[in-house]
Design a protein around this motif. Structure first.
Motif, PDB file in Angstrom:
ATOM      1  N   PHE A 385       0.846  -1.159   0.000  1.00  0.00           N
ATOM      2  CA  PHE A 385       0.000   0.000   0.000  1.00  0.00           C
ATOM      3  C   PHE A 385       0.897   1.230   0.000  1.00  0.00           C
ATOM      4  CE2 PHE A 385      -2.117   3.296   2.482  1.00  0.00           C
ATOM      5  CZ  PHE A 385      -3.201   3.484   1.662  1.00  0.00           C
ATOM      6  N   THR A 386       0.522   2.229  -0.789  1.00  0.00           N
ATOM      7  CA  THR A 386       1.388   3.399  -0.909  1.00  0.00           C
ATOM      8  C   THR A 386       0.693   4.666  -0.413  1.00  0.00           C
ATOM      9  OG1 THR A 386       2.139   2.367  -2.930  1.00  0.00           O
ATOM     10  CG2 THR A 386       2.934   4.567  -2.500  1.00  0.00           C
ATOM     11  N   VAL A 387       1.450   5.465   0.279  1.00  0.00           N
ATOM     12  CA  VAL A 387       0.962   6.792   0.655  1.00  0.00           C
ATOM     13  C   VAL A 387       1.778   7.793  -0.157  1.00  0.00           C
ATOM     14  CG1 VAL A 387       0.738   8.450   2.542  1.00  0.00           C
ATOM     15  CG2 VAL A 387       0.404   6.015   2.989  1.00  0.00           C
ATOM     16  N   HIS A 388       1.086   8.696  -0.827  1.00  0.00           N
ATOM     17  CA  HIS A 388       1.860   9.654  -1.633  1.00  0.00           C
ATOM     18  C   HIS A 388       1.868  11.038  -0.993  1.00  0.00           C
ATOM     19  CE1 HIS A 388      -2.177   9.994  -3.660  1.00  0.00           C
ATOM     20  NE2 HIS A 388      -1.911  11.253  -3.413  1.00  0.00           N
ATOM     21  N   GLU A 389       2.783  11.838  -1.480  1.00  0.00           N
ATOM     22  CA  GLU A 389       2.994  13.172  -0.912  1.00  0.00           C
ATOM     23  C   GLU A 389       1.835  14.114  -1.216  1.00  0.00           C
ATOM     24  OE1 GLU A 389       6.560  15.008  -2.134  1.00  0.00           O
ATOM     25  OE2 GLU A 389       7.851  13.471  -1.243  1.00  0.00           O
ATOM     26  N   ARG A 390       1.560  14.983  -0.284  1.00  0.00           N
ATOM     27  CA  ARG A 390       0.638  16.091  -0.540  1.00  0.00           C
ATOM     28  C   ARG A 390       1.156  17.300   0.236  1.00  0.00           C
ATOM     29  NH1 ARG A 390      -4.319  15.484   1.743  1.00  0.00           N
ATOM     30  NH2 ARG A 390      -5.187  17.309   0.751  1.00  0.00           N
ATOM     31  N   ASP A 391       0.805  18.408  -0.219  1.00  0.00           N
ATOM     32  CA  ASP A 391       1.285  19.617   0.438  1.00  0.00           C
ATOM     33  C   ASP A 391       0.403  19.907   1.649  1.00  0.00           C
ATOM     34  OD1 ASP A 391       2.595  21.915   1.013  1.00  0.00           O
ATOM     35  OD2 ASP A 391       1.642  23.095  -0.574  1.00  0.00           O
ATOM     36  N   VAL A 392       0.505  19.072   2.680  1.00  0.00           N
ATOM     37  CA  VAL A 392      -0.428  19.189   3.813  1.00  0.00           C
ATOM     38  C   VAL A 392      -0.221  20.476   4.609  1.00  0.00           C
ATOM     39  CG1 VAL A 392      -1.077  16.820   4.278  1.00  0.00           C
ATOM     40  CG2 VAL A 392       1.139  17.634   5.060  1.00  0.00           C
ATOM     41  N   TYR A 393       0.978  21.002   4.569  1.00  0.00           N
ATOM     42  CA  TYR A 393       1.242  22.204   5.366  1.00  0.00           C
ATOM     43  C   TYR A 393       1.041  23.495   4.562  1.00  0.00           C
ATOM     44  CZ  TYR A 393       3.234  18.752   8.493  1.00  0.00           C
ATOM     45  OH  TYR A 393       3.397  17.676   9.304  1.00  0.00           O
ATOM     46  N   ARG A 394       0.742  23.327   3.329  1.00  0.00           N
ATOM     47  CA  ARG A 394       0.575  24.472   2.433  1.00  0.00           C
ATOM     48  C   ARG A 394       1.814  25.378   2.479  1.00  0.00           C
ATOM     49  NH1 ARG A 394      -4.114  23.667   0.513  1.00  0.00           N
ATOM     50  NH2 ARG A 394      -5.719  22.673   1.750  1.00  0.00           N
ATOM     51  N   THR A 395       2.940  24.725   2.607  1.00  0.00           N
ATOM     52  CA  THR A 395       4.182  25.483   2.587  1.00  0.00           C
ATOM     53  C   THR A 395       4.977  25.122   1.349  1.00  0.00           C
ATOM     54  OG1 THR A 395       5.313  23.710   3.763  1.00  0.00           O
ATOM     55  CG2 THR A 395       4.376  25.481   5.111  1.00  0.00           C
ATOM     56  N   GLY A 396       4.451  24.130   0.629  1.00  0.00           N
ATOM     57  CA  GLY A 396       5.201  23.649  -0.526  1.00  0.00           C
ATOM     58  C   GLY A 396       6.319  22.711  -0.132  1.00  0.00           C
ATOM     59  N   LYS A 397       6.407  22.401   1.136  1.00  0.00           N
ATOM     60  CA  LYS A 397       7.482  21.517   1.582  1.00  0.00           C
ATOM     61  C   LYS A 397       6.896  20.319   2.316  1.00  0.00           C
ATOM     62  CE  LYS A 397      10.553  25.403   2.317  1.00  0.00           C
ATOM     63  NZ  LYS A 397      10.661  26.389   3.389  1.00  0.00           N
ATOM     64  N   MET A 398       7.572  19.228   2.149  1.00  0.00           N
ATOM     65  CA  MET A 398       7.142  18.004   2.843  1.00  0.00           C
ATOM     66  C   MET A 398       8.238  17.613   3.822  1.00  0.00           C
ATOM     67  SD  MET A 398       4.661  15.940   3.022  1.00  0.00           S
ATOM     68  CE  MET A 398       4.693  14.774   4.358  1.00  0.00           C
ATOM     69  N   LEU A 399       7.824  16.974   4.913  1.00  0.00           N
ATOM     70  CA  LEU A 399       8.821  16.481   5.869  1.00  0.00           C
ATOM     71  C   LEU A 399       9.697  15.444   5.175  1.00  0.00           C
ATOM     72  CD1 LEU A 399       6.817  15.747   9.127  1.00  0.00           C
ATOM     73  CD2 LEU A 399       8.670  17.384   8.895  1.00  0.00           C
ATOM     74  N   PRO A 400      11.018  15.500   5.358  1.00  0.00           N
ATOM     75  CA  PRO A 400      11.850  14.428   4.812  1.00  0.00           C
ATOM     76  C   PRO A 400      11.678  13.134   5.607  1.00  0.00           C
ATOM     77  CG  PRO A 400      13.206  16.066   5.931  1.00  0.00           C
ATOM     78  CD  PRO A 400      11.812  16.577   5.980  1.00  0.00           C
ATOM     79  N   ALA A 401      12.020  12.043   4.988  1.00  0.00           N
ATOM     80  CA  ALA A 401      11.762  10.722   5.575  1.00  0.00           C
ATOM     81  C   ALA A 401      12.439  10.548   6.930  1.00  0.00           C
ATOM     82  CB  ALA A 401      12.238   9.616   4.630  1.00  0.00           C
ATOM     83  N   ARG A 402      13.573  11.193   7.135  1.00  0.00           N
ATOM     84  CA  ARG A 402      14.310  10.971   8.380  1.00  0.00           C
ATOM     85  C   ARG A 402      13.574  11.509   9.598  1.00  0.00           C
ATOM     86  NH1 ARG A 402      17.105  15.389   6.096  1.00  0.00           N
ATOM     87  NH2 ARG A 402      16.880  17.232   7.409  1.00  0.00           N
ATOM     88  N   CYS A 403      12.504  12.290   9.378  1.00  0.00           N
ATOM     89  CA  CYS A 403      11.794  12.889  10.507  1.00  0.00           C
ATOM     90  C   CYS A 403      10.898  11.890  11.243  1.00  0.00           C
ATOM     91  CB  CYS A 403      10.953  14.064  10.040  1.00  0.00           C
ATOM     92  SG  CYS A 403      11.970  15.429   9.513  1.00  0.00           S
ATOM     93  N   ASP A 409      -0.209  16.857  12.358  1.00  0.00           N
ATOM     94  CA  ASP A 409      -1.073  17.938  11.887  1.00  0.00           C
ATOM     95  C   ASP A 409      -0.736  19.165  12.740  1.00  0.00           C
ATOM     96  OD1 ASP A 409      -3.004  19.453  10.775  1.00  0.00           O
ATOM     97  OD2 ASP A 409      -4.693  18.288  11.542  1.00  0.00           O
ATOM     98  N   ALA A 410       0.452  19.631  12.517  1.00  0.00           N
ATOM     99  CA  ALA A 410       0.982  20.660  13.415  1.00  0.00           C
ATOM    100  C   ALA A 410       0.783  22.051  12.822  1.00  0.00           C
ATOM    101  CB  ALA A 410       2.458  20.395  13.674  1.00  0.00           C
ATOM    102  N   VAL A 411       0.368  22.945  13.659  1.00  0.00           N
ATOM    103  CA  VAL A 411       0.207  24.340  13.238  1.00  0.00           C
ATOM    104  C   VAL A 411       1.056  25.199  14.166  1.00  0.00           C
ATOM    105  CG1 VAL A 411      -1.438  26.218  12.855  1.00  0.00           C
ATOM    106  CG2 VAL A 411      -2.144  23.836  12.516  1.00  0.00           C
ATOM    107  N   TRP A 412       1.877  25.993  13.604  1.00  0.00           N
ATOM    108  CA  TRP A 412       2.753  26.820  14.435  1.00  0.00           C
ATOM    109  C   TRP A 412       2.130  28.210  14.618  1.00  0.00           C
ATOM    110  CZ3 TRP A 412       7.625  25.486  16.483  1.00  0.00           C
ATOM    111  CH2 TRP A 412       8.069  24.199  16.138  1.00  0.00           C
ATOM    112  N   ASP A 413       2.333  28.687  15.808  1.00  0.00           N
ATOM    113  CA  ASP A 413       1.915  30.046  16.081  1.00  0.00           C
ATOM    114  C   ASP A 413       3.171  30.786  16.520  1.00  0.00           C
ATOM    115  OD1 ASP A 413       0.388  32.256  16.570  1.00  0.00           O
ATOM    116  OD2 ASP A 413      -0.044  31.668  18.645  1.00  0.00           O
TER     117      ASP A 413
END
Lengths: 418, 277
Positions: A385-403, A409-413
């Protein structure tokens, strides 16, 4: 000391297809073949040319003494055929293999056990079949029984054993073989969790003690943990030979397209002898469409359907999510996530909706487990089963695999006085 | 701690045209032969009420039925001896032979799960099933002893021949049993052919009748059957009639050639056994 434990040169094995239908030959078949043979001779052509397949097609490799070689590959890649040839159960069609040392092969647990005989009698019988001397069995008898934890039942016919006890005794006999070269096919997938741990422990001990081991498995974590080298077979050919991490990664990388609708009735990930109760699994998106992959942060529906001949009560269904190395990432389980009790009869559908899937993009392997009153009913492993990338943070960046495996679902203030 | 002995080196090759028979290897596996024989004997009478009693009862009941039907009703010629002892002297080796043939012909197919999962010289399988029949054979000798006492048959010097006759019977059974175990593995038709064949074969062997009853010009046909010499031999040994040496000699020759053919054929099939059973 020999420099080489196993030398395989251009090993090939041809099987006639339709072997499953005409598993054995009949006189009629022989006559028909004879007639066909005449046809070939006089007409110069064979109208059933492609009734053969090459299960192995020119595999060569060397194994040095003390090496633990893992053999991986998809179903039908020829792994078991290779083991069967090396352990002389079947002959190669072409090529040669040279094996230096006493060979012990474990293609299944409990070979030669007879249900009518007692545990004690079966230890001797099975030991003799696996190639142990009678003296040797007598010497190790107490150890074997202690390993299996069956002291009290050793004089009971094994047909009265529970399947767990049976497997424990069978593995205990096999574990006390002392070959110089051990050929093992997927035997670790037996027994309950505690016993599996014991088996893996024994395997690690064996692997560390200087025996030469050839180990076939679908369990990538076991392969990486035990082996010093891995070969990858695909379609009967040796595709890759090298360090465990590299070969495993390569295998997982191109396992072919991932499907969103999988027929489980003849799935290779089911242990032998288990009756299919789960017939089909589908991956659906929030609109109920069958999908091959799901994006991070989307809703995933896993739909398992099947049918059971008799009424099952106290049913629990678990979906274990494993990463590429076989490590558990998370679990979806009715025991924790469904409030009521479940009884199934006839056709059934179990639907698990995972809202806002926060798994790191990549390949996952699912294991489906169905139990009734704590007893296993059906198990299917190795559903990819595969999970593909999406721009969940709307930053244009995805967490790298090493994280790590979890995509929060983190929101920074951010506040700053300046 | 690397354990590598120079002694055990195995080369795996595609099957050759002419198979070689590795008797030394079979000798190395003699313990397995013993265990498989022991298993067959042990399992056969498990969960039966009479247990090993069946090994005694089966030939005894056959003896009673044959004596009643062929001795009393049909009044077959028994060369002047009481029919029961006459027929039993023939029934004794025949019973062993037919059991051996039937069991060993099924043995390879019956051991499919072993053949597909472990290596050992496959010849062990039919050998073990014949070994198990040998135990029953031994037990059925007690009936012969009982009959000899009952009919006051004197203990003759010719009884010394019995061990040699037993060896010859075992030898013929080995040949025929091995051949049919391989044939049955290759062509399952033999599962139906063998029981039928065994029945016919019994009537072609002078078990229930005397070889004398066969017209002289047909006797050579009877002699083509290796079991004829054996059965006649047992009769001579027990009842003290003249020994037909040429018949015995023929049985030995036929048994030997059968054995050689059988073992070669078995070896030929053996290389693909794991794929066809």
């Amino acid at each position: 000391m020999a420099e080489i434990a196993i030398r395989a040169e251009d090993i090939a094995k041809r099987y006639r297809i339709g072997r499953l239908q005409e598993r054995y030959r009949t006189l009629r078949g022989a006559v028909a073949r004879g007639v066909r043979g005449l046809g070939v001779r006089f007409l110069g052509r064979d109208w059933r040319k492609d009734e053969y397949i090459w299960a192995l097609d020119g595999v060569s490799f060397l194994v040095r003494p003390g090496e633990v070689l893992g053999v991986i590959g998809p179903n039908g890649a020829g792994k078991t055929t290779l083991l069967k040839i090396l352990s002389r159960i079947t002959c190669p069609t072409r090529g040669r293999a040279e094996i230096c040392g006493r060979v012990g092969s474990l293609l299944e647990v409990g070979t030669g056990f007879h249900p009518e005989l007692t545990g004690r009698e079966n230890v001797f019988l099975s030991g003799a079949i696996l190639g142990m001397r009678r003296r040797e069995i007598e010497r190790k008898f107490d150890q074997i029984v202690a390993f299996a934890e069956l002291e009290r039942f050793i004089d009971t016919p094994v047909k009265r054993y529970s399947s767990g006890m049976y497997v424990r005794l069978a593995f205990a006999v096999a574990a006390h073989l002392e070959p110089e070269i051990l050929l093992v096919d997927e035997v670790l997938a037996v027994g309950d969790a505690a016993f599996q741990k014991k088996c893996t422990g024994k395997m690690t001990e064996v692997a560390g003690s200087g025996w030469t081991v050839l180990f076939v498995s679908h369990n990538m974590a076991a392969i990486e943990g035990l082996c010093s080298r891995v070969i990858l077979l695909r379609g009967g050919r040796l595709e890759c030979d090298g360090k465990p991490e590299e070969v495993v990664a390569r295998y997982l990388l191109d396992r072919g397209p991932v499907q969103g609708d999988i027929d489980l009735r003849r799935h290779g990930g089911r242990p032998r002898g288990v009756n299919p109760v789960m017939h089909r699994v589908r991956f659906l998106d929030r609109h109920g469409r069958c999908v091959n992959t799901i994006g991070v942060g989307e809703d995933l529906i896993v739909e398992i359907s099947g049918s059971c001949a008799e009424r099952l009560i106290d049913v629990a269904c678990g979906i274990r999510v494993m990463g590429v190395l076989g490590q558990r990432v998370t679990t979806f389980h009715t025991r924790y996530q469904y409030p009521g009790r479940i009884a199934l009869e006839g056709a059934f559908v179990l639907r698990c909706r995972v809202r806002n899937l926060r798994l790191m993009p990549g390949e996952y392997s699912l294991m489906l487990v169905l139990t009734a009153t704590e007893q296993p009913v059906d198990t299917v492993d190795g559903i990819s089963f595969t999970v593909h990338e999406r721009d969940v943070y709307r930053t244009g960046k995805m967490l790298p695999a090493r994280c790590g495996p979890y995509v929060p679902d983190a929101v920074w203030d951010v506040q700053s006085s300046g | 701690m690397r354990r590598v002995s120079q002694g055990s080196r195995v080369v795996v090759l595609p099957p050759g045209r002419w198979p070689r028979i590795d008797w030394r290897e079979i000798w190395q596996y003699r313990e397995l032969l013993y265990f498989l024989t022991w298993r067959d004997v042990k399992v056969r009478y498990k969960q039966t009420m009479l247990g090993v009693g069946w090994a005694f009862l089966q030939p005894f009941l056959k003896l009673v039925v044959f004596s009643a039907v062929f001795g009393k009703l049909a009044r077959l010629d028994s060369e002047g001896f009481p029919y029961p002892i006459f027929v039993y002297a023939g029934l004794l080796p025949w019973q062993f032979f037919s059991e051996s043939l039937q069991r060993s012909s099924q043995s390879v197919v019956g051991a499919a799960n072993l053949i597909r999962k472990v290596y050992f010289p496959r010849l062990i399988i039919p050998l073990a099933s014949i070994g198990a029949c040998l135990v029953d054979f031994g037990i059925s000798f007690s009936i012969l002893a009982g009959l000899m006492m009952y009919y006051h048959v004197p203990l003759r010097i010719s009884l010394m021949l019995v061990p040699a006759l037993v060896l010859l019977t075992v030898f013929i059974a080995l040949g025929v049993g091995t051949l049919f175990s391989a044939l049955n593995a290759a062509y399952r038709d033999f599962r139906y052919i063998v029981p039928f064949m065994v029945q016919i074969w019994m009537y072609l062997t002078p078990v229930i009748y005397s070889a004398r009853a066969v017209p002289a010009r047909w006797r050579f046909l009877l002699a083509l059957n290796p079991m004829t010499g054996v059965v006649n031999g047992y009769r001579s040994a027990v009842l003290g009639t003249a020994l037909d040496m040429s018949g015995l000699f023929f049985s030995l020759a036929a048994g030997l050639s059968l054995f050689i053919v059988a073992v070669y054929f078995f070896r030929k099939i053996e290389s693909q056994m794991a794929d066809i059973v």
